[in-house]
Design a protein around this motif. Structure first.
Motif, mmCIF file in Angstrom:
data_model
loop_
_atom_site.group_PDB
_atom_site.id
_atom_site.type_symbol
_atom_site.label_atom_id
_atom_site.label_comp_id
_atom_site.label_asym_id
_atom_site.label_seq_id
_atom_site.Cartn_x
_atom_site.Cartn_y
_atom_site.Cartn_z
ATOM 1 N N GLU A 186 -58.986 20.385 21.895
ATOM 2 C CA GLU A 186 -58.368 21.066 20.761
ATOM 3 C C GLU A 186 -57.138 20.257 20.374
ATOM 4 O O GLU A 186 -56.351 19.876 21.252
ATOM 5 N N VAL A 187 -56.997 19.976 19.088
ATOM 6 C CA VAL A 187 -55.859 19.173 18.622
ATOM 7 C C VAL A 187 -55.074 19.975 17.601
ATOM 8 O O VAL A 187 -55.635 20.447 16.606
ATOM 9 N N THR A 188 -53.777 20.137 17.841
ATOM 10 C CA THR A 188 -52.882 20.770 16.860
ATOM 11 C C THR A 188 -52.082 19.666 16.188
ATOM 12 O O THR A 188 -51.507 18.814 16.878
ATOM 13 N N ARG A 189 -52.074 19.677 14.844
ATOM 14 C CA ARG A 189 -51.282 18.705 14.092
ATOM 15 C C ARG A 189 -50.080 19.423 13.491
ATOM 16 O O ARG A 189 -50.268 20.269 12.598
ATOM 17 N N LEU A 190 -48.899 19.105 13.965
ATOM 18 C CA LEU A 190 -47.702 19.784 13.470
ATOM 19 C C LEU A 190 -47.353 19.251 12.080
ATOM 20 O O LEU A 190 -47.277 18.034 11.873
ATOM 21 N N ALA A 191 -47.114 20.171 11.153
ATOM 22 C CA ALA A 191 -46.735 19.773 9.791
ATOM 23 C C ALA A 191 -45.302 19.252 9.796
ATOM 24 O O ALA A 191 -44.533 19.520 10.737
ATOM 25 N N VAL A 192 -44.937 18.508 8.767
ATOM 26 C CA VAL A 192 -43.554 18.055 8.634
ATOM 27 C C VAL A 192 -42.912 18.739 7.432
ATOM 28 O O VAL A 192 -43.610 19.170 6.508
ATOM 29 N N ASN A 193 -41.575 18.834 7.455
ATOM 30 C CA ASN A 193 -40.859 19.476 6.356
ATOM 31 C C ASN A 193 -40.616 18.463 5.224
ATOM 32 O O ASN A 193 -41.120 17.336 5.275
ATOM 33 N N SER A 194 -39.823 18.851 4.233
ATOM 34 C CA SER A 194 -39.630 17.982 3.067
ATOM 35 C C SER A 194 -38.891 16.693 3.432
ATOM 36 O O SER A 194 -38.939 15.713 2.681
ATOM 37 N N ALA A 195 -38.228 16.681 4.607
ATOM 38 C CA ALA A 195 -37.572 15.446 5.058
ATOM 39 C C ALA A 195 -38.525 14.610 5.909
ATOM 40 O O ALA A 195 -38.128 13.594 6.492
ATOM 41 N N GLY A 196 -39.771 15.074 6.001
ATOM 42 C CA GLY A 196 -40.765 14.318 6.780
ATOM 43 C C GLY A 196 -40.627 14.517 8.271
ATOM 44 O O GLY A 196 -41.148 13.722 9.056
ATOM 45 N N GLN A 197 -39.924 15.599 8.667
ATOM 46 C CA GLN A 197 -39.677 15.805 10.103
ATOM 47 C C GLN A 197 -40.382 17.042 10.648
ATOM 48 O O GLN A 197 -40.544 18.047 9.952
ATOM 49 N N VAL A 198 -40.733 16.926 11.927
ATOM 50 C CA VAL A 198 -41.310 18.062 12.645
ATOM 51 C C VAL A 198 -40.163 18.989 13.046
ATOM 52 O O VAL A 198 -39.157 18.538 13.599
ATOM 53 N N ASP A 199 -40.317 20.265 12.755
ATOM 54 C CA ASP A 199 -39.325 21.246 13.184
ATOM 55 C C ASP A 199 -39.597 21.578 14.658
ATOM 56 O O ASP A 199 -40.707 22.012 14.994
ATOM 57 N N PRO A 200 -38.613 21.374 15.554
ATOM 58 C CA PRO A 200 -38.855 21.627 16.984
ATOM 59 C C PRO A 200 -39.403 23.029 17.268
ATOM 60 O O PRO A 200 -40.174 23.216 18.213
#
Ligand SMILES: Cc1ncc(COP(=O)(O)O)c(C=O)c1O
Length: 273
Positions: free
Chosen positions: A117-131
């Motif tokens: 199973e693979v989870t792909r974390l989305a990024v915010n408008s700054a292109g960063q993953v929210d911890p």
């Protein structure tokens, strides 16, 4: 004649420095032995290789023995993902970001095809993953989290100190693809909670076709290749000494330019549920 002063694509590759080219020329002339050979030619090649390992270790502030030389960033990323995955007899859970390089994304797809199973974390408008999204995505069977450090197309930097800290608290291995950042911004592995880190020679003014994977002591991986016992049994095959020496010289030069300050740890540690 192409003018190197008009080259603006350093995230694709960087021109090798003159010192790198000269060191590689010399090693091909004088230290061309097989580093596994027990005679003097072998010893000479092994010495050149270990000096390079030391130079890369000094750039990252890590133990030289923790570095496995590879053919580049792609292989380092594959070794990190499959090297962890192959420790398990049944499919587990992997977390990556939605902005990984193809060498992580496609390795993750391969694992998915094998039942992971693979989870792909989305990024915010700054292109960063929210911890916080990482905290929410972790599961009891998460075997590895792999998040790119410097994104190769848009240049966003991920908060790897926070992300690694979350993984460490949860007892999950943390890998970062730092191909775009090693030698460009300071990275201190004595401070950063990172278990596996990929780098590539040609992104720091070294040669193409050589890289390394940092493997924190105690982390166990399965090798990708079957063969001899080189690189602490993690990467079979006679090491490419000219490329490795070129990478070492590039790392030594980068270390003089990149401020050796530790990456700051988060002021406030993220709250773990
Ligand atoms: C972020 C990132 N990871 C991995 C790689 C692959 O590195 P290599 O070309 O050494 O295989 C690249 C190269 O473009 C990259 O930018």
């Amino acid at each position: 004649m192409l003018d190197p002063a008009l080259y603006f694509d350093h995230s694709a590759t960087t021109p090798p420095r003159p010192e790198v080219i000269e060191a590689m020329r010399l090693v091909m002339q004088e230290s061309w032995g097989n580093p596994s050979s027990l005679h003097r030619w072998g010893e000479r090649a092994a010495m050149a290789m270990e000096r390079a390992r030391q130079q890369v270790a000094e750039l990252l502030n890590c133990e030289p023995e923790a570095l496995v030389f590879t053919s580049g960033g792609t292989e380092s990323n594959n070794l990190a993902l499959f090297g962890v995955a192959q420790r398990y007899s049944t499919p587990q859970h992997l977390i990556i970001s939605s902005v990984e390089h193809a060498s992580v994304e496609n390795a993750a797809r391969q694992l998915q095809a094998q039942g992971w199973e693979v989870t792909r974390l989305a990024v915010n408008s700054a292109g960063q993953v929210d911890p916080q999204t990482l905290i929410q995505a972790l599961r009891p069977n998460t075997a590895l989290v792999s998040i790119i450090h410097g994104q190769n197309e848009v240049g966003s930097l991920q908060p790897i100190a926070e992300l690694g800290y979350i993984c460490r608290q949860a007892g999950v291995l943390f890998h970062t693809d730092a191909v775009q950042t090693v030698g460009r911004i300071p990275l201190d592995l004595a401070q950063l909670p990172v278990d596996l880190l990929s780098l590539s020679g040609h992104k720091l003014y070294g040669p193409q076709g050589v890289g390394a994977l940092y493997v924190r002591p105690g982390v166990e991986l399965q090798p990708l290749l079957r063969g001899g016992g080189q690189e602490r049994r993690l990467r079979a095959g006679t090491q490419g000494i000219p490329g490795i020496v070129g990478l070492g010289v590039a790392a030594a030069l980068a270390a003089q330019e990149v401020e050796p300050v530790p990456a700051p740890l988060p002021q406030q540690q993220p709250h773990l549920a």
